[in-house]
Scaffold this active site. Structure first.
Site, PDB file in Angstrom:
ATOM      1  N   HIS A  22       0.869  -1.061  -0.100  1.00  0.00           N
ATOM      2  CA  HIS A  22       0.192  -0.300   0.288  1.00  0.00           C
ATOM      3  C   HIS A  22       0.422   1.203   0.180  1.00  0.00           C
ATOM      4  O   HIS A  22       1.857   1.670   0.205  1.00  0.00           O
ATOM      5  CB  HIS A  22      -0.951   0.288   1.651  1.00  0.00           C
ATOM      6  N   ARG A  23       0.878   2.008  -1.374  1.00  0.00           N
ATOM      7  CA  ARG A  23       1.585   3.409  -1.264  1.00  0.00           C
ATOM      8  C   ARG A  23       2.905   2.949  -1.436  1.00  0.00           C
ATOM      9  O   ARG A  23       4.082   3.658  -0.746  1.00  0.00           O
ATOM     10  CB  ARG A  23       0.869   3.786   0.101  1.00  0.00           C
ATOM     11  N   GLU A  49       0.611  -0.636  -4.770  1.00  0.00           N
ATOM     12  CA  GLU A  49      -0.284   0.686  -4.508  1.00  0.00           C
ATOM     13  C   GLU A  49      -0.406   1.941  -4.869  1.00  0.00           C
ATOM     14  O   GLU A  49       0.878   1.937  -4.218  1.00  0.00           O
ATOM     15  CB  GLU A  49      -1.502   0.110  -3.669  1.00  0.00           C
ATOM     16  N   ASP A  51      -0.656   6.516  -5.184  1.00  0.00           N
ATOM     17  CA  ASP A  51      -2.061   7.394  -5.608  1.00  0.00           C
ATOM     18  C   ASP A  51      -1.553   8.435  -6.735  1.00  0.00           C
ATOM     19  O   ASP A  51      -0.030   8.830  -6.223  1.00  0.00           O
ATOM     20  CB  ASP A  51      -2.199   8.044  -4.426  1.00  0.00           C
ATOM     21  N   HIS A  64      -0.229  10.637  -2.287  1.00  0.00           N
ATOM     22  CA  HIS A  64      -1.696  10.670  -2.131  1.00  0.00           C
ATOM     23  C   HIS A  64      -2.504  11.515  -0.941  1.00  0.00           C
ATOM     24  O   HIS A  64      -4.065  11.625  -2.097  1.00  0.00           O
ATOM     25  CB  HIS A  64      -1.939   9.580  -0.384  1.00  0.00           C
ATOM     26  N   GLU A 132      -4.274   4.026  -7.984  1.00  0.00           N
ATOM     27  CA  GLU A 132      -5.496   5.082  -7.543  1.00  0.00           C
ATOM     28  C   GLU A 132      -5.267   6.170  -8.718  1.00  0.00           C
ATOM     29  O   GLU A 132      -4.381   6.758  -8.156  1.00  0.00           O
ATOM     30  CB  GLU A 132      -5.735   4.640  -6.065  1.00  0.00           C
ATOM     31  N   LYS A 134      -6.953   9.750  -7.627  1.00  0.00           N
ATOM     32  CA  LYS A 134      -7.804  11.045  -7.004  1.00  0.00           C
ATOM     33  C   LYS A 134      -7.695  11.370  -7.451  1.00  0.00           C
ATOM     34  O   LYS A 134      -7.882  12.646  -8.884  1.00  0.00           O
ATOM     35  CB  LYS A 134      -6.450  11.247  -5.907  1.00  0.00           C
ATOM     36  N   ASP A 254       0.515  -1.813   4.800  1.00  0.00           N
ATOM     37  CA  ASP A 254       1.565  -1.586   4.473  1.00  0.00           C
ATOM     38  C   ASP A 254       2.638  -2.060   4.551  1.00  0.00           C
ATOM     39  O   ASP A 254       3.715  -1.988   4.965  1.00  0.00           O
ATOM     40  CB  ASP A 254       1.372  -0.775   5.614  1.00  0.00           C
TER      41      ASP A 254
HETATM   42  O1  G3P Z   1      -6.027   0.298  -2.012  1.00  0.00           O
HETATM   43  C1  G3P Z   1      -7.333   1.476  -1.425  1.00  0.00           C
HETATM   44  C2  G3P Z   1      -7.074   2.229  -0.700  1.00  0.00           C
HETATM   45  O2  G3P Z   1      -5.398   3.223  -0.815  1.00  0.00           O
HETATM   46  C3  G3P Z   1      -7.675   4.074  -0.262  1.00  0.00           C
HETATM   47  O3  G3P Z   1      -7.318   4.435   0.885  1.00  0.00           O
HETATM   48  O4  G3P Z   1      -6.767   7.050   1.479  1.00  0.00           O
HETATM   49  O5  G3P Z   1      -5.176   4.988   1.302  1.00  0.00           O
HETATM   50  O6  G3P Z   1      -6.078   5.410  -0.482  1.00  0.00           O
HETATM   51  P1  G3P Z   1      -6.292   5.034   0.240  1.00  0.00           P
HETATM   52 CA    CA Z   2      -4.233   4.815  -2.659  1.00  0.00          CA
END
Ligand code: G3P
Ligand code: CA
Length: 267
Positions: A22-23, A49, A51, A64, A132, A134, A254
């Site tokens: 994640h990120r 992942e 953003d 993000h 992702e 945004k 994470d």
């Molecule tokens: O991958 C899903 C998750 O990243 C969505 O929430 O706020 O971390 O971008 P957020």
């Molecule tokens: Ca995200």
């Protein structure tokens, strides 16, 4: 090459759960930086992942928050700017920022990457990309620019499942999916009833709910519509174990190493 993330077909998940950093490996490096992406591979991820947002001059950058305040030194570098929003800065201005020091001295000098740079690093590491988008304001020009970018990239367009585009904004997601034939997309957000899932399955391959919204019956309903399901953001062992037990196809964390460890013990 990461495991295929093609839909599971109708029925149960057969493949091992896909590990998504994640990120990037954001527990170990500043989120959404090239270091976090490189560390994702070392920590057992199959995909990372990231953003993505648009700058004032139409570039796609990996960050993000809507503003640059939390993850860069923007307030020091541009003390006179009233708005610290990504959308109010040009790419050249953002490139002057340090996106690593807030996390630790070892990462001082990390830059906010462009989408191009992030995809290049993921490709070099053999990781899949979960991108992702945004969306603050629906913008046809932005959709067109992103679609052109994705259409032009033969590496990410080849093998199914190497790149997944996800968004909370299903209108934008659907429009980009229509403009990029074969694009693998995922809907983020709440949980849906059978009708909702059936509608989503017309334009998306996956749904990605928050991990606390996932239940085994919900995973079965998604699978029955041919949708794969990834849960986010599961960071502790209890949450990870429960998602695996519920039959999810992927886990966004994470701590990709923790998911990878559970996957090993589940085999
Ligand atoms: O991958 C899903 C998750 O990243 C969505 O929430 O706020 O971390 O971008 P957020
Ligand atoms: Ca995200």
């Amino acid at each position: 090459m990461p495991p295929s993330t093609a839909g599971p077909g109708r029925g149960r998940r057969a493949a091992p759960v896909i590990v998504v950093a994640h990120r990037g490996a954001s527990a170990y490096a500043p989120e959404n930086t090239l270091s976090a992406l490189r560390l994702a591979r070392l920590h057992g991820a199959d995909m990372a992942e990231i953003d993505v947002r648009q700058t004032a001059d139409g570039a796609f950058v990996v960050v993000h928050d809507p503003t640059l305040r939390r993850t860069t030194d923007v307030a020091e570098v541009y003390p006179d700017r009233r708005s610290l929003r990504v959308a109010d800065f040009t790419l050249a201005e953002i490139r002057r920022l340090d996106a690593g020091s807030w996390f630790g001295d070892a990462f001082a000098g990390e830059r906010v990457p462009t989408l191009e740079e992030a995809l290049a690093v993921l490709r070099e590491c053999g990781l899949g990309a979960l991108v992702e988008l945004k969306v603050e304001r629906r913008d046809p020009e932005m959709r067109r620019r992103l679609a052109d970018r994705l259409n032009a990239d033969s590496h990410w367009r080849r093998g199914q499942g190497r790149l997944i585009l996800q968004s909370f904004d299903w209108v934008t997601l659907r429009a980009v999916a229509e403009a990029v034939p074969g694009l693998h997309t995922a809907v983020l957000g709440k949980t849906y009833g059978r009708l909702g899932l059936r509608r989503i399955a017309r334009y998306a391959r996956q749904i990605h709910p928050h991990h606390l919204r996932v239940t085994a019956p919900y995973v079965r309903h998604a699978h029955a519509q041919g949708l794969a399901l990834f849960g986010w953001t599961a960071n502790n062992d209890t949450a990870i174990r429960r998602l695996i037990r519920d039959g999810v196809d992927g886990i966004i964390s994470d701590y990709p190493d923790r998911v990878a460890a559970h996957r090993l013990s589940a085999v």
